[in-house]
Design a protein around this motif. Structure first.
Motif, PDB file in Angstrom:
ATOM      1  N   UNK A 251       0.935  -1.271  -0.186  1.00 46.94           N
ATOM      2  CA  UNK A 251      -0.007  -0.003   0.003  1.00 46.94           C
ATOM      3  C   UNK A 251       0.759   1.256   0.168  1.00 46.94           C
ATOM      4  N   UNK A 252       1.806   1.235   0.721  1.00 46.63           N
ATOM      5  CA  UNK A 252       2.817   2.449   0.912  1.00 46.63           C
ATOM      6  C   UNK A 252       3.337   2.663  -0.592  1.00 46.63           C
ATOM      7  N   UNK A 253       3.820   1.488  -1.340  1.00 45.94           N
ATOM      8  CA  UNK A 253       4.444   1.617  -2.644  1.00 45.94           C
ATOM      9  C   UNK A 253       3.489   2.325  -3.803  1.00 45.94           C
ATOM     10  N   UNK A 254       2.060   1.647  -3.390  1.00 47.05           N
ATOM     11  CA  UNK A 254       1.105   2.255  -4.450  1.00 47.05           C
ATOM     12  C   UNK A 254       0.869   3.828  -4.418  1.00 47.05           C
ATOM     13  N   UNK A 255       1.064   4.222  -2.892  1.00 47.38           N
ATOM     14  CA  UNK A 255       0.526   5.630  -2.688  1.00 47.38           C
ATOM     15  C   UNK A 255       1.534   6.515  -3.247  1.00 47.38           C
ATOM     16  N   UNK A 256       3.006   5.868  -2.787  1.00 51.70           N
ATOM     17  CA  UNK A 256       4.309   6.553  -3.182  1.00 51.70           C
ATOM     18  C   UNK A 256       4.314   6.697  -4.776  1.00 51.70           C
ATOM     19  N   UNK A 257       3.880   5.892  -5.533  1.00 53.43           N
ATOM     20  CA  UNK A 257       3.750   6.075  -7.006  1.00 53.43           C
ATOM     21  C   UNK A 257       2.764   7.021  -7.426  1.00 53.43           C
ATOM     22  N   UNK A 258       1.604   6.999  -6.728  1.00 57.12           N
ATOM     23  CA  UNK A 258       0.392   8.030  -6.920  1.00 57.12           C
ATOM     24  C   UNK A 258       1.162   9.398  -6.726  1.00 57.12           C
ATOM     25  N   UNK A 259       1.754   9.730  -5.669  1.00 61.66           N
ATOM     26  CA  UNK A 259       2.190  10.957  -5.354  1.00 61.66           C
ATOM     27  C   UNK A 259       3.495  11.295  -6.042  1.00 61.66           C
ATOM     28  N   UNK A 260       4.193  10.479  -6.726  1.00 60.71           N
ATOM     29  CA  UNK A 260       5.263  10.875  -7.652  1.00 60.71           C
ATOM     30  C   UNK A 260       6.499  11.059  -6.594  1.00 60.71           C
ATOM     31  N   UNK A 261       6.642  10.461  -5.472  1.00 64.32           N
ATOM     32  CA  UNK A 261       7.788  10.577  -4.568  1.00 64.32           C
ATOM     33  C   UNK A 261       8.763   9.716  -4.643  1.00 64.32           C
ATOM     34  N   UNK A 262      10.135  10.141  -4.438  1.00 67.37           N
ATOM     35  CA  UNK A 262      11.145   9.272  -4.627  1.00 67.37           C
ATOM     36  C   UNK A 262      11.812   8.713  -3.247  1.00 67.37           C
ATOM     37  N   UNK A 263      11.399   9.542  -2.276  1.00 70.99           N
ATOM     38  CA  UNK A 263      12.097   9.243  -0.716  1.00 70.99           C
ATOM     39  C   UNK A 263      11.898   7.862  -0.336  1.00 70.99           C
ATOM     40  N   UNK A 264      12.958   7.189   0.292  1.00 74.09           N
ATOM     41  CA  UNK A 264      12.499   5.908   0.883  1.00 74.09           C
ATOM     42  C   UNK A 264      11.608   5.830   1.845  1.00 74.09           C
ATOM     43  N   UNK A 265      10.823   5.077   1.757  1.00 72.23           N
ATOM     44  CA  UNK A 265       9.560   4.695   2.545  1.00 72.23           C
ATOM     45  C   UNK A 265       9.389   3.182   3.136  1.00 72.23           C
ATOM     46  N   UNK A 266       9.444   3.045   4.427  1.00 66.74           N
ATOM     47  CA  UNK A 266       9.610   1.593   4.808  1.00 66.74           C
ATOM     48  C   UNK A 266       8.150   1.376   5.745  1.00 66.74           C
ATOM     49  N   UNK A 267       7.934   0.162   5.921  1.00 70.73           N
ATOM     50  CA  UNK A 267       6.737  -0.340   6.566  1.00 70.73           C
ATOM     51  C   UNK A 267       7.134  -0.838   8.066  1.00 70.73           C
ATOM     52  N   UNK A 268       6.688  -0.190   9.158  1.00 74.66           N
ATOM     53  CA  UNK A 268       6.923  -0.733  10.593  1.00 74.66           C
ATOM     54  C   UNK A 268       5.879  -1.914  10.892  1.00 74.66           C
ATOM     55  N   UNK A 269       4.934  -2.355  10.027  1.00 76.22           N
ATOM     56  CA  UNK A 269       4.212  -3.309  10.340  1.00 76.22           C
ATOM     57  C   UNK A 269       4.503  -4.315  11.063  1.00 76.22           C
ATOM     58  N   UNK A 270       3.923  -4.622  12.405  1.00 77.10           N
ATOM     59  CA  UNK A 270       4.445  -5.969  13.000  1.00 77.10           C
ATOM     60  C   UNK A 270       5.640  -5.497  13.824  1.00 77.10           C
ATOM     61  N   UNK A 271       5.877  -4.382  13.967  1.00 76.32           N
ATOM     62  CA  UNK A 271       7.138  -3.697  14.731  1.00 76.32           C
ATOM     63  C   UNK A 271       6.472  -2.896  16.004  1.00 76.32           C
ATOM     64  N   UNK A 272       7.175  -2.585  16.927  1.00 73.16           N
ATOM     65  CA  UNK A 272       6.698  -1.949  17.911  1.00 73.16           C
ATOM     66  C   UNK A 272       7.249  -0.096  17.853  1.00 73.16           C
ATOM     67  N   UNK A 273       7.798   0.032  16.852  1.00 71.03           N
ATOM     68  CA  UNK A 273       8.601   1.085  16.432  1.00 71.03           C
ATOM     69  C   UNK A 273       7.728   2.563  16.701  1.00 71.03           C
ATOM     70  N   UNK A 274       6.377   2.420  15.862  1.00 75.45           N
ATOM     71  CA  UNK A 274       5.643   3.468  16.054  1.00 75.45           C
ATOM     72  C   UNK A 274       5.113   3.786  17.458  1.00 75.45           C
ATOM     73  N   UNK A 275       4.758   2.718  18.024  1.00 73.36           N
ATOM     74  CA  UNK A 275       4.337   2.658  19.302  1.00 73.36           C
ATOM     75  C   UNK A 275       5.129   3.143  20.523  1.00 73.36           C
ATOM     76  N   UNK A 276       6.450   2.794  20.379  1.00 74.31           N
ATOM     77  CA  UNK A 276       7.495   3.251  21.073  1.00 74.31           C
ATOM     78  C   UNK A 276       7.671   4.621  20.977  1.00 74.31           C
ATOM     79  N   UNK A 277       7.515   5.190  19.578  1.00 75.52           N
ATOM     80  CA  UNK A 277       7.849   6.563  19.704  1.00 75.52           C
ATOM     81  C   UNK A 277       6.624   7.383  19.654  1.00 75.52           C
ATOM     82  N   UNK A 278       5.578   6.929  19.900  1.00 76.88           N
ATOM     83  CA  UNK A 278       4.095   7.743  20.621  1.00 76.88           C
ATOM     84  C   UNK A 278       3.637   8.553  19.395  1.00 76.88           C
ATOM     85  N   UNK A 279       3.746   7.587  18.159  1.00 70.92           N
ATOM     86  CA  UNK A 279       2.820   8.089  16.946  1.00 70.92           C
ATOM     87  C   UNK A 279       1.943   7.061  16.553  1.00 70.92           C
TER      88      UNK A 279
END
Length: 245
Positions: A126-154
């Motif tokens: 889903x990230x890749x599909x949206x990145x292509x739609x927006x025409x962005x080149x920045x690196x974008x990764x998924x934290x799905x299944x990780x505690x990363x977002x929760x640990x950094x309170x977002x």
């Protein structure tokens, strides 16, 4: 002389000499703000660091990668906590506005010992599909299944949301599934990663140049609620909209 124009903007029309005097008076405050910004930036650089003992692994186009591997050869890493939940069809419009601005800065950051990456809980496809739609080149990764977002309170769990408030922007506030943020990390020669800074909510505004442009216009941001005028860049009506929003 003061009046209201057709757009409802109060205006005070004066001579060029009177305008210059008012502008010079305002310049004093602008200079004071610049000096204060420099002071705050210096203070930010002096904040203590926290070494990360927890391992985070992200889903990327190149396969699983650790946080340390996202530095891509640089010592410093900026993470845009991009609001994009696992079951969302598209990324957050406000985060998309911020991402639009980052695109032009990336080449300069990469040549100044700074890598930049977006992190969301949405699955990578889903990230890749949206990145292509927006025409962005920045690196974008998924934290799905990780505690990363929760640990950094977002990102917040159903249990946290059920309590009616969450810890966000260094205070207790009303909870949402996803909220925005920026985090900064440093990697040393031993490969250890340190968390040096995070900002949330309006703390991220200075990286969004459209705000700065709007703030110097007579109508300003012209919003009823914060960022209620923002659309994804492919969702605005074609051509300028007179009197928008």
């Amino acid at each position: 002389m003061s009046d209201i124009d057709d757009a409802g903007i109060a205006r005070r029309v004066v001579s060029r000499e009177a305008w210059l005097a008012a502008r010079q008076a305002h310049l004093r405050n602008e200079k004071a703000l610049t000096r204060l910004r420099d002071l705050v930036a210096a203070e930010r650089r002096e904040l203590p660091w926290v070494r990360l003992d927890k391992s985070y692994v992200f889903d990327t186009r190149e396969g699983p990668r650790t946080l340390a591997e996202l530095f891509a050869g640089n010592r410093q890493l900026i993470v845009h906590h991009f609001m994009f939940g696992p079951d969302w069809e598209a990324g957050c419009p406000s985060c998309s506005l911020e991402a639009d601005h980052a695109e032009g800065a990336i080449v300069h950051l990469e040549h100044h010992d700074v890598s930049y990456v977006r992190v969301s809980r949405a699955p990578l496809d889903r990230i890749e599909a949206y990145r292509r739609r927006m025409g962005w080149r920045a690196r974008w990764v998924s934290s799905h299944g990780s505690d990363f977002n929760y640990d950094f309170h977002v990102s917040f769990t159903p249990a946290q949301l059920a309590e009616g408030r969450v810890r966000y922007n260094y205070a207790w506030t009303e909870g949402y599934e996803e909220l925005p943020g920026l985090s900064v990390f440093y990697r040393d020669d031993h490969g250890d990663v340190y968390h040096t800074y995070s900002s949330y909510a309006r703390g991220n505004e200075e990286v969004i140049g459209a705000f700065i442009y709007l703030d110097i216009t007579p109508k300003g941001r012209n919003e009823t609620r914060i960022m209620d005028w923002v659309r994804r860049h492919d969702e605005y009506p074609e051509g300028p909209v007179t009197g928008a929003p």
